[in-house]
Design an enzyme around this catalytic site. Structure first.
Site, mmCIF file in Angstrom:
data_model
loop_
_atom_site.group_PDB
_atom_site.id
_atom_site.type_symbol
_atom_site.label_atom_id
_atom_site.label_comp_id
_atom_site.label_asym_id
_atom_site.label_seq_id
_atom_site.Cartn_x
_atom_site.Cartn_y
_atom_site.Cartn_z
ATOM 1 N N SER A 15 0.839 -1.198 0.000
ATOM 2 C CA SER A 15 0.000 0.000 0.000
ATOM 3 C C SER A 15 0.874 1.248 0.000
ATOM 4 O O SER A 15 2.093 1.176 0.186
ATOM 5 C CB SER A 15 -0.929 0.023 1.231
ATOM 6 N N ASP A 36 6.041 -7.066 2.341
ATOM 7 C CA ASP A 36 5.135 -6.502 3.341
ATOM 8 C C ASP A 36 4.762 -7.605 4.317
ATOM 9 O O ASP A 36 5.122 -8.776 4.113
ATOM 10 C CB ASP A 36 3.883 -5.908 2.688
ATOM 11 N N CYS A 83 10.166 1.490 2.256
ATOM 12 C CA CYS A 83 8.993 2.331 2.519
ATOM 13 C C CYS A 83 8.216 1.868 3.751
ATOM 14 O O CYS A 83 7.304 2.575 4.197
ATOM 15 C CB CYS A 83 8.058 2.328 1.316
ATOM 16 N N TYR A 158 8.124 8.839 16.355
ATOM 17 C CA TYR A 158 8.251 8.893 14.903
ATOM 18 C C TYR A 158 9.422 9.783 14.498
ATOM 19 O O TYR A 158 10.219 9.425 13.622
ATOM 20 C CB TYR A 158 6.941 9.414 14.309
#
Length: 252
Positions: A15, A36, A83, A158
């Site tokens: 995604s 993933d 990613c 984060y």
């Protein structure tokens, strides 16, 4: 570096940024392997030219297996794009209490350790390939965030993780230079990923207006095009590139 005729590995490929990048690279003629989590792979539909593999970026053996799969074909493994990532929100102190230590650890593990794990194991395989006439063997593209530089309230974990990804860039480029491997990091701003698509339209409009120009959310395909440009531009190395419409994040 030409994309046509190479093998590429993309994490977080089910995604968002990863899916857009995997699809774009496949259209450019690369043989693409997308990584993933198993549940995400099971729910995704792979476009032509993309093979989805179940692996956890924080797990050495599953990543090693995915890298081996990407490197086993006739096309040399030349490009690796990380990613995969998570972005939970929590303040150091709030009405709910102190920031959960395990949450902080999890974010660092997925975003920073996971990125490093993929980079080191992929670089090991890329280093085994034959160099081109310029001594080049491949490119690693990692993903940071503008939060690495202007983290907002609630983004402490984060921000720490993405600052680490940006901070690794020049050292990784220096470490891997002798093997002909370049390392570049992209720091996206506000991108229209599935996570943001679930927000109310007025919230998305407000986010778009915070961008200097153009006043809109970035499209994941713009990230994908930047990845291919980095791969093809042989003099880009050791740099973190902001893809953010000149946004500078406010405190909240």
């Amino acid at each position: 570096m030409e994309l046509n005729g190479i093998s590429a590995l993309v994490t977080g490929a089910a995604s968002g940024l990863g899916a857009a990048t995997a699809a774009h690279l496949a259209k450019q003629g690369a043989t693409v392997f997308g990584v993933d989590l198993e549940r995400s792979v099971a729910a995704a539909q792979a476009p032509a030219g993309l093979t989805l593999l179940a692996a956890d970026v924080t797990d050495e053996e599953s990543v090693r297996a995915a890298v081996a799969r990407a490197a086993e074909g006739p096309e040399p493994l030349r490009l690796v794009v990380s990613c995969a990532g998570i972005a939970p929100s929590a303040r150091i102190l709030s009405r709910k209490g102190v920031h959960d230590l395990e949450l902080f650890h999890t974010v660092l593990k997925v975003n920073l350790l996971g990125t490093f794990n993929v980079m080191r194991l992929a670089a090991e395989k890329i280093a085994e390939t034959e160099a081109d006439e310029h001594g080049q063997r491949g490119v690693v593209v990692n993903t940071a965030s503008v939060a690495a530089f202007e983290g907002q309230i609630g983004q402490i974990a984060y921000t720490a993780s993405k600052s680490g990804v940006a901070g690794m860039t020049i050292t990784a480029a220096r470490d891997l230079a002798q093997y002909g491997i370049r390392v570049v990091t992209i720091a996206p701003g506000i991108v229209a990923t599935p996570m943001l698509a679930g927000l109310p339209e007025e919230v998305q409009d407000s986010l778009a207006k915070s961008v200097t120009f153009p006043q809109r959310l970035a499209d994941p395909t713009e990230y994908a095009r930047l990845v291919s440009m980095i791969a093809e531009h042989d003099y880009l190395n050791g740099e973190t590139i902001r893809m953010d419409g000149a946004i500078r994040m406010a405190a909240r």
